[in-house]
Design an enzyme around this catalytic site. Structure first.
Site, PDB file in Angstrom:
ATOM      1  N   PRO A 537       0.808  -1.215   0.000  1.00  0.00           N
ATOM      2  CA  PRO A 537       0.000   0.000   0.000  1.00  0.00           C
ATOM      3  C   PRO A 537       0.849   1.276   0.000  1.00  0.00           C
ATOM      4  CG  PRO A 537       0.033  -0.985   2.178  1.00  0.00           C
ATOM      5  CD  PRO A 537       0.796  -1.901   1.292  1.00  0.00           C
ATOM      6  N   ASP A 649       7.589  -1.463 -16.660  1.00  0.00           N
ATOM      7  CA  ASP A 649       6.186  -1.394 -16.232  1.00  0.00           C
ATOM      8  C   ASP A 649       5.607  -0.016 -16.532  1.00  0.00           C
ATOM      9  OD1 ASP A 649       3.842  -2.418 -15.315  1.00  0.00           O
ATOM     10  OD2 ASP A 649       4.318  -2.227 -13.185  1.00  0.00           O
TER      11      ASP A 649
END
Ligand code: NAG
Ligand code: NAG
Ligand code: NAG
Ligand code: NAG
Length: 841
Positions: A537, A649
């Site tokens: 997170p 990515d």
């Protein structure tokens, strides 16, 4: 009740939604003597275009007589008879003594066309298909006694004149509604200025806010939108009697159009898209919301880069909170604490103080005062009761008395910025610690001095111990080769050892201060969690001083992601580029591993791009700059930094936006470093994000700088189209965005790819076509057909010169894939992907 208003968008795009249940038509387009419109009865124009009747725009039981489009689901009101005097439900509109008259529930006339004095049985009111309501005494409707087109409210319809009558000395003026629930005349009006044949927007009937520029025979100089496209025909007429402009629709593509003086202070032209059953905004002026004069009202400031745009100045609060909530800002703000100025019972002591607000464009109506110093200037304001603020710069003292209007909050590097000293009651000051710009300095001191200090002492003690060993090593060429080798060694080791920390060139931050900054990573109502990244997170932290920073926390439960953490901590700290996110610090204590980044108030690109409300903020200029910024960031990674790095990515959610919408590439968890001449590599562990992966990587695990180029191509196409590559699952049109884009390109319909929201702001078709072309080149199947990032940056920057023609791109996305969400953020294993691909074949 039945008619309700709904202000539909954050940016106050005003769409009136009238939910009509029981309107019924009198079956006619005419109100004749002895007939009336009342309650939910209406008349409808002969061709079923417009409807006239009573409507209720807000929560209150206020009814008005208006005209709206019969088939428009939002029932946008184009005309209101009596803007200032609402009536109740039991009122009546009928012909009386030769006029069309509105009687309220007490049978008192509230509004009248007021053109005749004698009664006549042949007088009637007819609603035409143009939206014009005419009062006539004969059969010839071209010679009406009175017509609504001469008395517009906020809307200018095709066929209506908007101009100035030299004989009556009257203008047709569009005036905005007061707010989205009140049709009473608001602060903004749009009219012709007969002195220079231009259209102007006035604020409060007097202050000129915007001008279209003079009519030059073909168009208005500063409003090229108001001209003849293929679709619209604007005609400018100037004769002995009158000057006016009128426009007509010249196309079968649309049948309705309207110009609206909106509550936002913008003049907008909208056109009806029959296929979409909705209105499309063609253009609006002033283009930027904060360029609208005093848009936020008194004592509020406008910030182009924040939503909502308006906020009260420190120490002030919205005058009418409900209006503020619905983006109707014109009421402005009020002081929380009254000034005690002139109150002789307080003799001395701190009654009032001045708060510095940085980077402001100064309010309107300043007075120049003689003063030789800042203190002088301040004293002069303090001694004048009505003085509300002052500014002092290069020996010029300006003061303001009365309302502060039209101030804007600017970015720190905006040269138009000044410091405004705002007068407030001394009792306000404990609440208002410091304004945002102070925070930046404060933050720096926190990060650079306070937090690392504890760590520093430990660190330096340790370092001293190992000093000799270190020195021996660093005697060789420091930097380039050494650090690269160090990083690779570090990455290949399974654990983060204590001595490895010194490879990380950013401050170590102690866990306690992070816990304090994030409220122990609270996830309650006041959650500090910003989102979920690939490996854990991300939280928002607030250090004492108020500066916010983003904290990525590696999931402590699993060992997974350690590699990525190390990767990122080392790599990103070494990289410095305007278009890469900056790492500010890190923390490794016990099981906790965290990275601290600069906080990006505007989140990530996908948040704006794929949100139908937010994407309005991304106009063409901004999008082009974002594309160029990402390209430059990637170029730096591939060729310009000390290391050759493949990001692996690249996707819109990994592009963060700072307060000025500068793109910053983030998330280096999957990045790979290549040594000197190495150009490509293979991996058994295919990671990345579905929809952005090049075919050779997804299928063979082969990656190179050209696989980043492929992902970048997908990102370009997503930015210019506003569509997700993976958003085509159930679409009949195409398998993927790449497929769709290629079809349009091949069918010479390239312009159809453009994000509909951009049609208004994309002034450069050429730029769009270049981006489209480059996007397609980047997603070519064969890596050698794809350009390098330096080619891309060059092609983006060259305004002329033809680009190579793209061949058919690689289509990887398969229709059969249904659970997109699970693929979006998580790395894919190679097997899973190939299975999916096989399935699709
Ligand atoms: C309107 O009504 C009055 C009284 O009922 C009647 O005398 C008159 O003829 C009517 N006028 C028309 C045009 O129908
Ligand atoms: C109606 O009035 C217009 C303008 O005065 C005129 O050009 C037109 O011929 C008239 N039509 C009829 C049917 O009288
Ligand atoms: C608009 O102008 C009028 C007088 O010209 C003034 O009384 C009023 O306060 C002004 N409105 C605002 C919102 O400033
Ligand atoms: C003046 O100040 C005194 C003391 O703070 C306060 O009680 C009084 O209400 C003030 N008068 C006005 C007119 O503000």
């Amino acid at each position: 009740m039945d008619v309700k208003t709904n202000s539909a968008s954050v940016i106050s795009v005003l769409f009136l939604c009238l939910f009509l249940k029981t309107y019924f038509s009198l079956g006619a387009d005419t109100i004749s003597v002895n007939e009336s419109v009342y309650g939910y009865s209406t008349i409808i124009s002969a061709g079923s275009v417009f409807q006239l009747g009573f409507f209720k725009p807000g929560e209150a039981e206020n009814y008005y007589v208006g005209i709206w489009y019969l088939k428009d689901p939002h029932k946008n009101i184009v005309w209101v008879a009596h803007r200032e005097n609402p009536v109740t439900y039991s009122s009546e509109l009928r012909i009386s003594d030769g006029n069309l008259v509105l009687f309220n529930d007490l049978k008192i006339p509230i509004w009248s066309t007021n053109v005749r004095t004698t009664s006549s049985d042949s007088v009637r009111a007819v609603l035409l298909d143009s939206g014009n309501l005419v009062l006539t005494d004969g059969s010839n409707l071209s010679e009406p006694l009175w017509q609504s087109f001469d008395h517009p409210t906020n809307t200018w319809l095709p066929g209506a004149k908007l101009g100035y009558n030299k004989i009556t000395k009257r203008s047709q003026v569009l005036t905005s509604w007061k707010n989205s629930e009140d049709p009473a005349p608001g602060l903004f009006s749009f009219k012709l200025d007969p002195r220079d044949n231009s259209y102007v927007i006035l604020w409060n009937r007097s202050t000129k806010n915007w001008t279209s520029g003079s009519w030059n025979g073909e168009t208005f100089g500063l409003a090229p939108e108001m001209t003849s496209y293929n679709i619209y025909e604007f005609v400018f007429v100037s004769n002995d009697d009158e000057i006016y402009c009128t426009y007509a629709i010249n196309s079968s593509a649309t049948n309705f159009s309207r110009h609206v003086m909106d509550v936002s202070g913008q003049i907008r032209q909208l056109t009806w898209l029959p296929a979409g059953n909705r209105w499309n905004l063609l253009w609006s002026q002033p283009r930027r919301q904060c360029d609208v004069y005093a848009y936020c009202g008194a004592y509020a400031s406008c910030d182009e880069w924040r939503l909502p745009f308006c906020s009260c100045l420190p120490g002030f609060e919205p005058k009418v909170q409900s209006h503020w909530d619905s983006n109707d800002y014109s009421d402005g703000c009020l002081r929380r604490t009254r000034l005690q100025c002139g109150n002789n019972t307080i003799v001395n002591g701190e009654r009032e103080k001045f708060l510095s607000i940085f980077n402001m464009s100064l309010p309107d109506n300043q007075q120049i005062v003689q003063a030789t110093s800042l203190q002088d200037c301040e004293a002069s304001c303090l001694n004048t009761c009505s003085c509300t603020a002052y500014a002092y710069e290069s020996n010029n003292c300006s003061t303001w008395t009365g309302d502060l209007l039209n101030q804007r909050q600017l970015r720190a590097d905006d040269s138009r910025g000044h410091t405004l000293y705002l007068r407030l009651a001394a009792s306000e000051f404990p609440h208002l610690k410091r304004s945002s710009q102070n925070k930046k300095l404060y933050m720096l001191s926190i990060l650079i001095v306070v937090i690392p200090c504890a760590a520093c002492s430990v660190y330096y003690l340790r370092r001293k111990k190992r000093g000799t060993k270190d020195n021996r090593r660093s005697n060789k060429t420091v930097g380039l080769y050494d650090s690269e080798k160090h990083i690779r060694d570090f990455l290949h080791s399974g654990q983060l050892r204590v001595d490895e920390k010194k490879g990380i060139e950013v401050p170590f931050v102690v866990l306690d201060s992070i816990l304090a900054a994030t409220g122990n990573f609270s996830e309650g109502r006041h959650t500090n969690k910003l989102g979920q990244g690939g490996f854990g997170p991300v939280y928002r932290g607030k250090f004492p001083g108020g500066q916010e920073i983003a904290i990525k926390r590696l999931s402590s439960s699993s060992g997974q992601g350690l590699q990525e953490f190390k990767n990122e901590a080392l790599l990103i700290a070494k990289l410095q580029h305007r278009n890469l996110v900056r790492l500010l610090g890190y923390c490794v204590e016990g099981d906790e591993k965290m990275l601290l980044y600069e906080y990006m108030p505007n989140k990530s690109l996908d948040f704006f791009l794929f949100d139908r409300k937010m994407c309005i903020l991304l106009n063409w200029e901004i999008r082009f700059d974002i594309i160029l910024g990402i390209a430059k960031g990637l170029l730096y990674l591939h060729h310009d930094s000390r290391l050759r790095i493949i990001h692996r990515d690249m996707k819109t959610s990994n592009v963060l936006l700072d307060g000025e919408m500068t793109p910053k590439i983030s998330d280096f968890g999957l990045a790979k470093i290549f040594g000197g001449k190495q150009m490509e590599a293979t991996t058994n562990r295919v990671v990345g994000t579905y929809g952005y992966m090049s075919p050779e990587y997804a299928i063979h695990g082969l990656f190179s700088i050209k696989s980043d180029v492929f992902s970048f191509g997908v990102v370009i196409l997503e930015i210019i189209s506003g569509k997700r590559n993976t958003g085509f699952y159930h679409s009949e049109e195409a398998l993927s965005l790449l497929d769709y884009a290629w079809k349009l390109w091949n069918e010479n319909k390239a312009l159809d790819l453009i994000d509909p929201i951009l049609r208004e702001t994309c002034s450069s078709e050429n730029e769009f076509m270049r981006c489209f072309n480059i996007g397609l080149l980047c997603v070519q199947d064969d890596p050698s057909d794809r350009p390098t990032m330096s080619n891309v940056v060059f092609m983006l920057g060259s305004e002329s010169g033809s680009l190579p023609s793209p061949k058919q791109p690689a289509f990887l996305v398969k229709r059969s894939l249904s659970c997109r969400a699970s693929f979006d953020e998580k790395p894919l294993s190679r097997n899973k992907l190939t299975d999916t691909l096989n399935e699709g074949r």
